[in-house]
Design a protein around this motif. Structure first.
Motif, mmCIF file in Angstrom:
data_model
loop_
_atom_site.group_PDB
_atom_site.id
_atom_site.type_symbol
_atom_site.label_atom_id
_atom_site.label_comp_id
_atom_site.label_asym_id
_atom_site.label_seq_id
_atom_site.Cartn_x
_atom_site.Cartn_y
_atom_site.Cartn_z
ATOM 1 N N ASN A 51 22.757 -5.153 -10.798
ATOM 2 C CA ASN A 51 22.908 -3.884 -10.085
ATOM 3 C C ASN A 51 21.892 -2.855 -10.570
ATOM 4 O OD1 ASN A 51 24.047 -3.344 -12.570
ATOM 5 N ND2 ASN A 51 25.729 -2.148 -11.750
ATOM 6 N N VAL A 81 20.012 3.643 -6.781
ATOM 7 C CA VAL A 81 21.300 4.316 -6.646
ATOM 8 C C VAL A 81 22.131 3.667 -5.531
ATOM 9 C CG1 VAL A 81 22.404 6.487 -6.049
ATOM 10 C CG2 VAL A 81 20.449 6.484 -7.595
ATOM 11 N N ARG A 84 23.557 0.337 -6.672
ATOM 12 C CA ARG A 84 24.742 0.446 -7.535
ATOM 13 C C ARG A 84 25.994 0.811 -6.745
ATOM 14 N NH1 ARG A 84 21.161 3.872 -11.251
ATOM 15 N NH2 ARG A 84 19.728 2.252 -11.936
ATOM 16 N N ARG A 85 25.796 1.389 -5.565
ATOM 17 C CA ARG A 85 26.967 1.647 -4.730
ATOM 18 C C ARG A 85 27.490 0.339 -4.128
ATOM 19 N NH1 ARG A 85 24.899 6.960 -1.717
ATOM 20 N NH2 ARG A 85 24.430 7.859 -3.732
ATOM 21 N N GLY A 109 33.715 8.290 -7.842
ATOM 22 C CA GLY A 109 32.563 7.760 -7.126
ATOM 23 C C GLY A 109 32.397 8.396 -5.750
ATOM 24 N N VAL A 165 34.783 2.740 -4.545
ATOM 25 C CA VAL A 165 33.596 3.014 -3.731
ATOM 26 C C VAL A 165 33.301 1.840 -2.792
ATOM 27 C CG1 VAL A 165 32.506 4.619 -5.320
ATOM 28 C CG2 VAL A 165 32.070 2.183 -5.570
#
Ligand SMILES: Nc1ncnc2c1ncn2[C@@H]1O[C@H](COP(=O)(O)OP(=O)(O)OP(=O)(O)O)[C@@H](O)[C@H]1O
Ligand SMILES: [Mg+2]
Lengths: 258, 306
Positions: A51, A81, A84-85, A109, A165
């Motif tokens: 990630n 970013v 990582r979501r 999140g 998330v």
């Protein structure tokens, strides 16, 4: 929802130090893959490249490709970013945000990414806490600080926070190593449930745990002392634990290993 | 094995072992006692000046503070030989200047600290950090002279309260940077990583996770830095002479402060002035003390505890 991970010829560096070399493996969607191997062989390092958390460390960089359903995570146009979501992570030591309540921890999140709708947040909090098997224990004290829970509850809180998330892949780095056997079992049950929705990769030092929760097991080892770590063998968990191809794997899982 | 059996047999004769152990422990007890006495003595010696100062200030200045006019009146039109008047002009000046100094220093200091801890890598960060070290070591009189040289000599401006604030800012920024840096470093890296792993960008992680976690510590550091700046006198003597009247304009005329009031009254050796010296001193001590209490209160009642 769940996505497939394809790692190809991955070399991982800390500055000039090559920590891991030549890893190639595939993780099927809706399956659990366990990483096992001796300490320092690079399990966490590989996990963190999935990630793009590896590059948070100064000097951290990689060679090779990691693809999520054919989308190269390391393509120049890829935003770490956003990656990582999509690919969530649970750490070895539970790390709830100390300034936040249980509710805010789970919602962190979404909140930090701009979701304000209170009703939506409340729904997600309940769903995620239920998903992490924590709802019944905390539903009456959602406004109490998250740091006030027990270690095992905190770790489940962190899992709830990660699944809130709505990621497609969930990475877990020794999520049970700080927990008692009962909490460990609770989390293993949880991993079994999560499998129906997410692709899960888990690092563990506990062979029984790997055997219990995973469909596929990857054994990592150092080539030699001072050399980079490498992937020795990856196969169905059953096969790895009953009839591994490599001698080193067999030695390791049977405990005959220095 | 043999020791066990001898112990069993010799358990009854109590004199031999107890003498043995008693001898050793009495030597240790003496050392312990000596160390204890020395430490207490050092502590008491260190305490003497503190108690003495506080005692004198309360004893000689307390009377002034009990009078309500002290808090409501200035020294306007009151000569040094006459009693009466108050210190409100100086209290106001000290609070205004400290407030404005904080308003300038805190954003600069906190942002610098954030840069150093969260972003700073390589040459630039090292240089900035080195400069902050140098700033920390600058004596207040030198900072004052520097501002005087730039403000009055080079630009030809009048001496103004705002110039005092600039000199004080030079003294406050490094303390704010250093204390904030310490607090930010205390925030565990795991929290930053947890936030990144949720897909939160770095700047938002700093704003919403790192700063709130270290907030009380940052505030405490700022208040302690402010308390120090309030008592600074050198910049005031050079850039902000005393006046006996209330003044609130930073950009015009002179603004009196507690340190300059003390300095002024000290120069006039008649009784009413001497009383004012002690009254103003006690007031300044009280202000600094209140700031310290506020700092501690905030840090104690913060949400984060380890
Ligand atoms: N931040 C870092 N900077 C430099 N080298 C690192 C860093 N983190 C890990 N390494 C090195 O990378 C190698 C692999 O470490 P890693 O943490 O991935 O091992 P691991 O298999 O997870 O071990 P463990 O089972 O003990 O957690 C080790 O040689 C380690 O020293
Ligand atoms: Mg590890």
């Amino acid at each position: 929802m769940a996505k497939r991970i394809d790692v190809k010829d991955l070399d991982i560096y800390y500055g000039d130090f090559k920590a891991v070399e030549g890893v190639s493996l595939t993780v099927e969607p809706r399956s659990v893959t366990a990483f096992i191997g001796p300490s320092g062989c690079g399990k966490s390092t590989v996990l963190r490249t999935l990630n793009r958390m590896h590059e948070v460390i100064p000097g951290g960089r990689v060679d090779g490709t990691v693809a999520l359903d054919d989308q190269d995570l390391y393509a120049p146009s890829m935003d770490p970013v956003a990656v990582r979501r999509t690919v969530g992570m649970v750490f070895q030591r539970p790390n709830p945000f100390p300034t936040m309540s249980i509710r805010d921890n789970v919602a962190a999140g979404l909140k930090l990414n701009g979701v304000k709708n209170k009703k939506q947040l409340d729904e997600v909090v309940e769903k995620s806490l239920k998903g992490a098997n924590l709802w019944n224990e905390v539903k009456d004290r959602l406004d109490k600080p998250g740091a006030g829970l027990s270690g095992g509850q905190q770790q489940r809180l962190c899992i709830a926070r990660a699944i809130a998330v709505d990621p497609q892949v969930l990475l877990m780095d020794e999520p049970c190593s700080a927990l008692d056997p009962i909490s460990t079992l609770a989390i293993e049950d949880l991993i079994n449930e999560l499998k129906s929705k997410y692709t899960v990769v888990i690092v563990t030092h506990n062979m029984q745990q790997a055997a219990r929760v995973s469909d596929q097991t990857a054994f990592f080892n150092l080539k030699a002392t001072g050399q980079p770590g490498r992937l020795v063998e990856v196969d169905d968990t059953q096969k790895i634990f009953s009839n591994p191809t490599e001698k080193a794997t067999e030695d390791y899982i049977s405990g005959r290993f220095g | 094995m043999s020791t066990l059996s001898t112990l069993d047999e010799s358990a009854l004769p109590t004199t031999a072992p107890s003498d043995d152990f008693g001898g050793k422990s009495s030597a240790r007890a003496v050392k312990d006692q000596v160390a204890r006495v020395v430490m207490w003595a050092a502590f008491l010696v260190a305490l003497i000046p503190l108690v003495w100062i506080l005692g004198s200030a309360v004893f000689k200045g307390g009377q002034m503070l009990l009078d309500l006019t002290w808090w409501t009146h200035s020294q306007n039109g009151i000569t040094s030989r006459r009693e009466g008047g108050g210190a409100v002009h100086a209290i106001q000046g000290t609070l205004i200047q400290a407030g404005v100094t904080a308003l300038i220093s805190v954003p600069i200091g906190v942002l610098t600290a954030i840069y150093l801890v969260e972003y700073g890598r390589g040459r630039l960060a090292k240089t900035v950090s080195f400069m902050v070290d140098i700033l920390t070591g600058i004596p207040s009189i030198v900072a004052a002279l520097f501002v005087y040289a730039v403000w009055v000599t080079t630009f030809g401006f009048q001496r103004l309260p705002i110039a005092v604030c600039l000199a004080l800012t030079m003294l406050m920024i490094p303390t704010v940077v250093r204390s904030t840096e310490e607090m930010l470093k205390l925030v565990p890296n795991e929290l930053r990583e947890a936030s990144y792993a949720l897909g939160v960008p770095k700047w938002k992680t700093i704003m919403k996770i790192v700063i709130p976690t270290s907030f009380s510590g940052i505030v405490t550091g700022v208040l302690l830095g402010l308390a120090r700046v309030m008592g600074e006198t050198a910049p005031l003597i050079i850039l902000g002479p005393y006046t006996a009247v209330i003044a609130t304009n930073l950009f015009d005329g002179l603004m009196p402060t507690l340190p300059t009031m003390i300095f002024q009254s000290y120069g006039e050796s008649v009784q009413p002035s001497v009383d004012r010296v002690w009254g103003a001193s006690l007031t300044l001590i009280l202000l600094v003390f209140l700031l310290n209490i506020a700092g501690r209160f905030i840090s104690r009642f913060s949400k984060v505890r380890n």
